[in-house]
Enzyme design. Structure first.
Site, mmCIF file in Angstrom:
data_model
loop_
_atom_site.group_PDB
_atom_site.id
_atom_site.type_symbol
_atom_site.label_atom_id
_atom_site.label_comp_id
_atom_site.label_asym_id
_atom_site.label_seq_id
_atom_site.Cartn_x
_atom_site.Cartn_y
_atom_site.Cartn_z
ATOM 1 N N TRP A 187 45.137 31.765 45.947
ATOM 2 C CA TRP A 187 43.912 31.565 46.725
ATOM 3 C C TRP A 187 44.307 30.827 48.012
ATOM 4 O O TRP A 187 44.988 29.793 47.946
ATOM 5 C CB TRP A 187 42.948 30.727 45.885
ATOM 6 C CG TRP A 187 41.623 30.447 46.497
ATOM 7 C CD1 TRP A 187 40.775 31.330 47.090
ATOM 8 C CD2 TRP A 187 40.969 29.172 46.549
ATOM 9 N NE1 TRP A 187 39.635 30.683 47.504
ATOM 10 C CE2 TRP A 187 39.731 29.365 47.184
ATOM 11 C CE3 TRP A 187 41.316 27.885 46.120
ATOM 12 C CZ2 TRP A 187 38.834 28.318 47.407
ATOM 13 C CZ3 TRP A 187 40.421 26.848 46.340
ATOM 14 C CH2 TRP A 187 39.200 27.068 46.978
ATOM 15 N N ASP A 228 43.820 25.341 37.513
ATOM 16 C CA ASP A 228 42.615 25.694 38.258
ATOM 17 C C ASP A 228 41.871 26.768 37.466
ATOM 18 O O ASP A 228 42.326 27.917 37.392
ATOM 19 C CB ASP A 228 43.026 26.205 39.649
ATOM 20 C CG ASP A 228 41.836 26.581 40.499
ATOM 21 O OD1 ASP A 228 40.680 26.396 40.055
ATOM 22 O OD2 ASP A 228 42.059 27.068 41.631
ATOM 23 N N ALA A 238 38.660 28.679 37.494
ATOM 24 C CA ALA A 238 37.494 28.957 38.335
ATOM 25 C C ALA A 238 36.700 30.171 37.860
ATOM 26 O O ALA A 238 35.652 30.483 38.437
ATOM 27 C CB ALA A 238 37.939 29.170 39.785
ATOM 28 N N LYS A 296 31.222 30.615 39.731
ATOM 29 C CA LYS A 296 31.247 32.062 39.443
ATOM 30 C C LYS A 296 30.600 32.356 38.093
ATOM 31 O O LYS A 296 29.803 33.277 37.977
ATOM 32 C CB LYS A 296 32.679 32.609 39.411
ATOM 33 C CG LYS A 296 33.697 31.837 40.188
ATOM 34 C CD LYS A 296 33.577 32.046 41.658
ATOM 35 C CE LYS A 296 34.346 30.954 42.362
ATOM 36 N NZ LYS A 296 34.707 31.276 43.705
HETATM 37 C C1 LIG Z 1 41.276 30.325 42.321
HETATM 38 C C2 LIG Z 1 40.110 29.592 42.870
HETATM 39 N N1 LIG Z 1 40.042 28.269 42.700
HETATM 40 C C3 LIG Z 1 38.996 27.548 43.181
HETATM 41 C C4 LIG Z 1 37.983 28.153 43.878
HETATM 42 C C5 LIG Z 1 36.881 27.290 44.425
HETATM 43 O O1 LIG Z 1 35.697 27.426 43.777
HETATM 44 P P1 LIG Z 1 34.355 26.749 44.336
HETATM 45 O O2 LIG Z 1 33.642 27.807 45.074
HETATM 46 O O3 LIG Z 1 33.667 26.281 43.110
HETATM 47 O O4 LIG Z 1 34.758 25.618 45.202
HETATM 48 C C6 LIG Z 1 38.027 29.523 44.097
HETATM 49 C C7 LIG Z 1 36.965 30.174 44.866
HETATM 50 O O5 LIG Z 1 37.016 31.263 45.303
HETATM 51 C C8 LIG Z 1 39.118 30.269 43.570
HETATM 52 O O6 LIG Z 1 39.211 31.576 43.738
#
Ligand SMILES: Cc1ncc(COP(=O)(O)O)c(C=O)c1O
Length: 404
Positions: free
Chosen positions: A143, A224, A226, A259
């Site tokens: 990301w 992470d 998510a 999400k």
């Molecule tokens: C791998 C990953 N980590 C963290 C996040 C961040 O999520 P948030 O929108 O809750 O800040 C995302 C968002 O796209 C993501 O794809």
């Protein structure tokens, strides 16, 4: 006097902000603009990273709407909460994320954060405050916000191989080989499931290999998570992370509800830190709260209160789980259909979550957009949920000339 003022403002002496450098516009936001301006009725948006249903919408979950109605009716006050946010939210969520056993661990402490991004940044700041001098290892690709978040916390970022783009699969051997040079106390960022952007993840056996490597070498995982529930199911998507937490003394988990509850703009997340010993846990927590106070004072309440209400109420929880199942099923069906449409897309069926990387270059991405109105990230990352059963064929027809 007026003369003096005019002189002061008309000359161009150095100002406070002269050292700032121009920044490139956010590429995905630019893509949204291009897509919006495209008049072609059959245009396809696989760029933006949000779930879309069969009608192409990103609707509010029924469970969220119901919880919001309860909140409007019953919320007694909007007085401040503390820097930890809604403690009941974090407690209930920990059972979903960590499972019933780890949720009771007295070596773990968690706080609510503004989204997964806030959790990552808070964790990074904690590492910096603890005096971390080693490296934070991040797989390539990842990301795009990962490296900037750790760099903003003044940590040193290193890259390890993750994805074999030529063959569209995980480069596990390359990753393990690179991490053999990690030092004791280095941190490795791992996606808990549904890797963004590749969709490739670790089998449970590979999680076990990593857990053993990290335990032996004193490497600290920063996981992470998510997209829990968008891969194989809530439990399955957390299994690797839980295995890792069992194996290593110290770890961090950044979590996003944005999400799997469809709460994107409400910014709902949490950070858990696992300590090597219970004696240090309250000090870790106190430091998290001090850091949170200077970063955002306290996280926004609305989305977390909604998640709390859903998790507190068995009926709303069932509804949420059913809605999440429906999303996961749709993503799985689209993955299978895409994989079946061209041999080179076969690996997409075995990948998980919203994203996949197409094995094409930037010229192909541009050509598909200009010729056929297909919008995706310049890297070739697509959001699988941006497709529909009836757009798969035109999508693959547009793509086929660029597949080797
Ligand atoms: C791998 C990953 N980590 C963290 C996040 C961040 O999520 P948030 O929108 O809750 O800040 C995302 C968002 O796209 C993501 O794809």
């Amino acid at each position: 006097m007026i003369d003096v003022l005019e002189k002061t403002f008309s000359a161009t002496p150095p100002t406070m902000f002269d050292a700032l450098e121009p920044q490139p516009a956010d590429a995905l936001l630019a893509l949204i603009g291009l897509h919006r301006a495209d008049p072609r009725p059959d245009k396809i948006d696989v760029g933006v990273g949000v779930y879309r249903d069969a009608a192409g919408a990103t609707p509010v979950f029924g469970a969220v709407k119901a919880a919001e109605a309860l909140l409007v009716r019953d919320q007694p006050t909007k007085a401040y909460l503390g820097a930890e946010g809604d403690a009941r939210f974090t407690e209930l969520l920990s059972k979903i994320v960590l499972g019933p056993v780890l949720a009771r661990s007295d070596r773990l402490t968690g706080v609510q954060t503004p989204g997964g991004t806030g959790a990552l940044r808070l964790g990074a700041e904690l590492l910096a405050r603890a005096g971390m001098t080693g490296r934070v290892w991040i797989g390539a690709p990842t990301w795009p916000n990962h490296a900037p978040i750790f760099a903003a916390a003044r940590l040193t970022v290193a890259s390890h191989p993750y994805y074999d783009a030529a063959n569209s699969h995980l480069d596990f051997d390359g990753m393990v080989e690179a991490l053999r040079s990690a030092a004791r106390g280095d941190v490795v960022l791992l996606h808990g499931c549904c890797h963004n952007p590749t969709g490739t993840g670790f089998s449970i056996e590979q999680w076990a290999v990593l857990a053993q490597l990290f335990a032996e070498r004193g490497i600290v995982p920063f996981i992470d998570l998510a997209y829990q529930g968008l891969g194989d199911g809530l439990e399955q998507d957390a299994a690797g992370m839980r295995l890792m937490l069992d194996a290593v003394p110290q770890a961090l988990i950044a979590y996003s509800c944005d999400k799997n509850f469809g709460l994107y703009r409400e910014r709902v997340g949490a950070l858990w830190v696992q300590a090597a010993a219970t004696a240090i846990v309250s000090t870790i927590r106190d430091n998290l709260l001090v850091l949170a106070r200077s970063l955002w004072s306290m996280p926004p309440d609305h989305g977390a209160a909604v998640v709390r209400l859903i998790l507190e109420d068995p009926g709303l929880s069932d509804l949420w789980r059913a809605e999440l199942d429906e999303m996961r099923t749709r993503i799985g069906q689209l993955r299978s259909a895409l994989a079946a449409a061209h041999p080179r897309l076969g690996p997409i069926a075995g990948q998980r979550g919203l994203f996949a990387m197409l094995p094409i270059d930037r010229n192909a991405v541009d050509a598909m957009r200009e010729r056929d109105g297909i919008y995706m990230a310049g890297s070739g990352r697509i959001n699988i949920a941006g497709l529909k059963t009836d757009t798969i064929i035109p999508f693959v027809e547009s793509l086929t000339p660029f597949l080797g």
